[in-house]
Design a protein around this motif. Sequence first.
Motif, short mmCIF file in Angstrom:
data_model
loop_
_atom_site.label_atom_id
_atom_site.label_comp_id
_atom_site.label_asym_id
_atom_site.label_seq_id
_atom_site.Cartn_x
_atom_site.Cartn_y
_atom_site.Cartn_z
N LEU A 118 0.84 -1.20 0.00
CA LEU A 118 0.00 0.00 0.00
C LEU A 118 0.88 1.25 0.00
N SER A 119 0.47 2.23 -0.74
CA SER A 119 1.20 3.49 -0.77
C SER A 119 0.86 4.32 0.47
N ASP A 120 1.63 5.34 0.71
CA ASP A 120 1.40 6.19 1.88
C ASP A 120 0.06 6.92 1.78
N SER A 121 -0.42 7.13 0.57
CA SER A 121 -1.70 7.83 0.40
C SER A 121 -2.89 7.01 0.87
N CYS A 122 -2.69 5.70 1.10
CA CYS A 122 -3.77 4.83 1.57
C CYS A 122 -3.99 4.96 3.08
N PHE A 123 -3.10 5.65 3.78
CA PHE A 123 -3.15 5.69 5.23
C PHE A 123 -3.59 7.07 5.74
N LEU A 124 -4.30 7.02 6.85
CA LEU A 124 -4.64 8.21 7.61
C LEU A 124 -3.51 8.52 8.58
N PRO A 125 -3.46 9.72 9.16
CA PRO A 125 -2.44 9.98 10.19
C PRO A 125 -2.59 9.00 11.35
N ALA A 126 -1.46 8.46 11.80
CA ALA A 126 -1.49 7.47 12.89
C ALA A 126 -1.56 8.19 14.24
N ASN A 127 -2.12 7.48 15.23
CA ASN A 127 -2.21 8.04 16.58
C ASN A 127 -0.82 8.12 17.20
N ASP A 128 -0.47 9.28 17.73
CA ASP A 128 0.82 9.46 18.38
C ASP A 128 0.74 9.23 19.89
N LEU A 129 -0.32 8.57 20.33
CA LEU A 129 -0.55 8.23 21.73
C LEU A 129 -0.91 9.43 22.61
N THR A 130 -1.24 10.52 21.98
CA THR A 130 -1.68 11.70 22.74
C THR A 130 -3.19 11.90 22.64
N HIS A 131 -3.86 11.13 21.78
CA HIS A 131 -5.29 11.31 21.52
C HIS A 131 -6.13 10.31 22.30
N SER A 132 -7.32 10.73 22.67
CA SER A 132 -8.38 9.79 23.03
C SER A 132 -8.99 9.30 21.73
N PHE A 133 -9.86 8.30 21.82
CA PHE A 133 -10.43 7.76 20.58
C PHE A 133 -11.31 8.80 19.88
N SER A 134 -12.08 9.55 20.64
CA SER A 134 -12.93 10.58 20.03
C SER A 134 -12.11 11.68 19.38
N SER A 135 -11.07 12.16 20.06
CA SER A 135 -10.25 13.22 19.48
C SER A 135 -9.50 12.74 18.24
N TYR A 136 -9.10 11.47 18.24
CA TYR A 136 -8.42 10.92 17.06
C TYR A 136 -9.38 10.85 15.87
N LEU A 137 -10.60 10.39 16.11
CA LEU A 137 -11.58 10.31 15.02
C LEU A 137 -11.95 11.69 14.50
N LYS A 138 -12.02 12.67 15.38
CA LYS A 138 -12.31 14.03 14.92
C LYS A 138 -11.19 14.58 14.04
N GLU A 139 -9.97 14.20 14.33
CA GLU A 139 -8.84 14.68 13.54
C GLU A 139 -8.82 14.06 12.15
N ILE A 140 -9.07 12.75 12.07
CA ILE A 140 -8.97 12.08 10.77
C ILE A 140 -10.26 12.20 9.96
N CYS A 141 -11.39 12.52 10.61
CA CYS A 141 -12.68 12.64 9.91
C CYS A 141 -13.31 14.01 10.20
N PRO A 142 -12.72 15.08 9.68
CA PRO A 142 -13.29 16.40 9.98
C PRO A 142 -14.67 16.63 9.36
N LYS A 143 -15.01 15.90 8.31
CA LYS A 143 -16.31 16.05 7.64
C LYS A 143 -17.27 14.92 8.00
N TRP A 144 -17.15 14.43 9.23
CA TRP A 144 -17.96 13.31 9.64
C TRP A 144 -19.46 13.62 9.61
N ALA A 145 -19.85 14.80 10.03
CA ALA A 145 -21.27 15.16 10.07
C ALA A 145 -21.91 15.05 8.68
N LYS A 146 -21.19 15.50 7.66
CA LYS A 146 -21.72 15.42 6.29
C LYS A 146 -21.80 13.97 5.81
N LEU A 147 -20.76 13.18 6.10
CA LEU A 147 -20.77 11.77 5.70
C LEU A 147 -21.90 11.01 6.38
#
Length: 280
Positions: A118-147
Amino acid sequence: MGDTLEEPWWETPSGAGSSPDPSDDEPIEKMGDNRTTTNQDSKPAVKKKRKQPTECFLSQPEEKQESTVKAKRRKKKKISDILEKSAPKPGVPADLQNLLSQYFAENRSVIEIEELKLSDSCFLPANDLTHSFSSYLKEICPKWAKLRKNHKEKKSVVMLVICSSALRSLELIKSMTAFKGDCRVLKLFAKHIKIKEQMNMLEKGVFHIGVGTPGRVKALVEQDGLCLNSTKYMILDWNWRDQKLRRMMDIPEIKKETIDLLEMCIIKLCREGSVKLGLF
C-alpha cells in the motif's frame, strides 16, 4: 638294663609321627592374617570407588535442572519487566507494511507481495498516543457530520473499527461518545450475539459505524451480510495492549484474521482509493 626307661615312641620330638612344631604354624597364621587383611582392606576400597561415581552422577543433573529452572524464571521476569518499563512506541504505516511482507514472504511470489503493498496515500495519520479515541476520530474525519447525513445504504457502514476482543469493542464504543453524536453504532463481535441477528439488523436498518473483531467482520463479508463498498474509513486498534501487554497483532489468531480480512477486500479498496486505513 631293667632300670633304664625308654621314652615311648609317640612322645619323641622328632620323627615322621611327631607333632608339628608350633613354629611351623606361624607362617600359616601370618599368611592367613595377610589374606584377611588384604580382603578387609580391598572391600572398603571397592565400595568407595562404586559410591563416588554414583554420588556424582546423581548430584549433577539435579543441579543442572535447578539451574535451568532458575534461568527460565529469570528470563520470564526480565521480559515482563522490560515490557512494563519500556516506553510504548506508536504504530506507523511502515509497521503494517512490514507485517504484511513478512507474513506473505514464505508463500507468495515477489510479484504477489508487490500487489499487496500500500502506498502512503492509503493511510490516515497514525495516533501518536496523545489522543483519546474521540479526538483521534475528529482529527482524521473532519467532515464526519456530512458523511453521516449522506449515508443511507443498508448492509454497510461508513467507518469500520477492528479490535482484538468484544470487551475492547465495548470500551471503544463508550469512548467515542463525543465523536459519534446521534449516529448508529453496530457491535460486530461473536460474544453473546449470533451472526444471523447481526445480518438481520444490517439488512433492516442503516448503521454508520461498526466496531468488532476481525473474525466476525470477515464472516459477515463472506456471507454477504456486510458490504464494504460504502466504507470510507477502517481503523485498526493497533497500539492498545491487554493485561499481558499484547497488542492485537501480537495475538496469532487475531493477527491471522486481520490479515485475511485485509487481503480479502480491504487492500483492494485501499489501492482503488475508496478506503483509508488508520492506526489508533
